[in-house]
Design a protein around this motif. Structure first.
Motif, PDB file in Angstrom:
ATOM      1  N   VAL A  54       0.841  -1.206   0.000  1.00 49.82           N
ATOM      2  CA  VAL A  54       0.000   0.000   0.000  1.00 49.82           C
ATOM      3  C   VAL A  54       0.870   1.248   0.000  1.00 49.82           C
ATOM      4  O   VAL A  54       0.613   2.206  -0.738  1.00 49.82           O
ATOM      5  CB  VAL A  54      -0.976   0.002   1.204  1.00 49.82           C
ATOM      6  CG1 VAL A  54      -1.685   1.341   1.331  1.00 49.82           C
ATOM      7  CG2 VAL A  54      -2.006  -1.122   1.056  1.00 49.82           C
ATOM      8  N   ALA A  55       1.938   1.247   0.800  1.00 49.87           N
ATOM      9  CA  ALA A  55       2.822   2.410   0.875  1.00 49.87           C
ATOM     10  C   ALA A  55       3.528   2.677  -0.451  1.00 49.87           C
ATOM     11  O   ALA A  55       3.843   3.821  -0.769  1.00 49.87           O
ATOM     12  CB  ALA A  55       3.850   2.210   1.991  1.00 49.87           C
ATOM     13  N   SER A  56       3.739   1.641  -1.255  1.00 49.92           N
ATOM     14  CA  SER A  56       4.466   1.809  -2.516  1.00 49.92           C
ATOM     15  C   SER A  56       3.568   2.153  -3.704  1.00 49.92           C
ATOM     16  O   SER A  56       4.059   2.352  -4.805  1.00 49.92           O
ATOM     17  CB  SER A  56       5.260   0.541  -2.840  1.00 49.92           C
ATOM     18  OG  SER A  56       4.372  -0.509  -3.206  1.00 49.92           O
ATOM     19  N   LYS A  57       2.266   2.210  -3.486  1.00 47.12           N
ATOM     20  CA  LYS A  57       1.310   2.483  -4.566  1.00 47.12           C
ATOM     21  C   LYS A  57       0.596   3.804  -4.318  1.00 47.12           C
ATOM     22  O   LYS A  57      -0.425   3.857  -3.642  1.00 47.12           O
ATOM     23  CB  LYS A  57       0.271   1.357  -4.669  1.00 47.12           C
ATOM     24  CG  LYS A  57       0.835  -0.001  -4.968  1.00 47.12           C
ATOM     25  CD  LYS A  57       1.225  -0.068  -6.409  1.00 47.12           C
ATOM     26  CE  LYS A  57       1.665  -1.470  -6.776  1.00 47.12           C
ATOM     27  NZ  LYS A  57       2.186  -1.495  -8.118  1.00 47.12           N
ATOM     28  N   PRO A  58       1.088   4.898  -4.881  1.00 45.10           N
ATOM     29  CA  PRO A  58       0.456   6.208  -4.650  1.00 45.10           C
ATOM     30  C   PRO A  58      -1.019   6.236  -5.050  1.00 45.10           C
ATOM     31  O   PRO A  58      -1.804   6.962  -4.449  1.00 45.10           O
ATOM     32  CB  PRO A  58       1.271   7.165  -5.520  1.00 45.10           C
ATOM     33  CG  PRO A  58       2.522   6.455  -5.861  1.00 45.10           C
ATOM     34  CD  PRO A  58       2.262   4.994  -5.728  1.00 45.10           C
ATOM     35  N   GLU A  59      -1.409   5.427  -6.018  1.00 47.40           N
ATOM     36  CA  GLU A  59      -2.804   5.416  -6.458  1.00 47.40           C
ATOM     37  C   GLU A  59      -3.752   4.873  -5.384  1.00 47.40           C
ATOM     38  O   GLU A  59      -4.968   5.041  -5.476  1.00 47.40           O
ATOM     39  CB  GLU A  59      -2.971   4.633  -7.768  1.00 47.40           C
ATOM     40  CG  GLU A  59      -2.596   3.169  -7.692  1.00 47.40           C
ATOM     41  CD  GLU A  59      -1.126   2.854  -7.988  1.00 47.40           C
ATOM     42  OE1 GLU A  59      -0.854   1.708  -8.359  1.00 47.40           O
ATOM     43  OE2 GLU A  59      -0.271   3.743  -7.833  1.00 47.40           O
ATOM     44  N   LEU A  60      -3.213   4.260  -4.342  1.00 50.15           N
ATOM     45  CA  LEU A  60      -4.040   3.743  -3.247  1.00 50.15           C
ATOM     46  C   LEU A  60      -4.120   4.713  -2.069  1.00 50.15           C
ATOM     47  O   LEU A  60      -4.832   4.462  -1.103  1.00 50.15           O
ATOM     48  CB  LEU A  60      -3.488   2.400  -2.748  1.00 50.15           C
ATOM     49  CG  LEU A  60      -3.396   1.268  -3.773  1.00 50.15           C
ATOM     50  CD1 LEU A  60      -2.786   0.035  -3.134  1.00 50.15           C
ATOM     51  CD2 LEU A  60      -4.757   0.965  -4.370  1.00 50.15           C
ATOM     52  N   SER A  61      -3.414   5.842  -2.142  1.00 50.97           N
ATOM     53  CA  SER A  61      -3.280   6.712  -0.978  1.00 50.97           C
ATOM     54  C   SER A  61      -4.576   7.379  -0.530  1.00 50.97           C
ATOM     55  O   SER A  61      -4.676   7.831   0.607  1.00 50.97           O
ATOM     56  CB  SER A  61      -2.209   7.770  -1.216  1.00 50.97           C
ATOM     57  OG  SER A  61      -2.633   8.673  -2.209  1.00 50.97           O
TER      58      SER A  61
END
Length: 161
Positions: A54-61
């Motif tokens: 989750v931390a590595s996927k900005p689209e999930l922020s």
């Protein structure tokens, strides 16, 4: 495949056998607003994998994150602290729910219409969390380990695991 968790056997109406296969709700693009990590906060349950992904996927922020399951320690660090450390820049709400009994946890998850349950186990046999999501009709994605794939229709494996 009909899935009946052992503790729910007495609730089955034997006069009306279930004939429909279990399934989950479809997930339409753009409708998920919450990810629910469903399980104990352990390495083998994929807790570290989940928070790092989750931390590595900005689209999930912008998605809300809910952790439903018991806290633990990984490498001597409290898992709540670990999640907050890795997710410090996460814009969405982060919520920890660790005091619910099984029925209460399932009631909570069942009332989240735009949530996707995530069970990224690294080691598993036949995960109850997958059976519970199927029983509730809740969409999920799980780790492709152990006997997890045996709980699903072959056509669903690529999407669900």
């Amino acid at each position: 495949m009909n899935w009946v968790l052992p503790q729910w056997v007495e609730q089955v109406d034997r006069a009306r056998p279930v004939v429909a296969p279990l399934s989950t709700s479809p997930v339409r693009p753009g409708t998920v607003n919450e990810l629910i990590f469903f399980g104990r906060h352990e390495l083998r349950k994929g807790f570290s994998l989940f928070i790092k992904a989750v931390a590595s996927k900005p689209e999930l922020s912008s998605l809300a994150l809910t952790f439903v399951g018991r806290f633990d320690r990984i490498d001597c660090e409290f898992t709540g602290s670990m999640a907050l450390r890795h997710l410090g820049g996460h814009a969405g709400r982060i919520k920890f729910i660790n005091t619910l009994a099984q029925k209460e946890a399932l009631d909570y998850i069942g009332k989240r219409p735009h949530a996707l349950c995530v069970m990224p186990s690294l080691i598993e046999n036949s995960p109850c969390t997958v059976g519970e999501c199927l029983t509730l009709g809740v969409p999920f994605i799980a780790g492709r380990v152990g006997g997890t794939g045996e709980l699903l229709h072959a056509d669903s494996l690529a999407d669900a695991l």
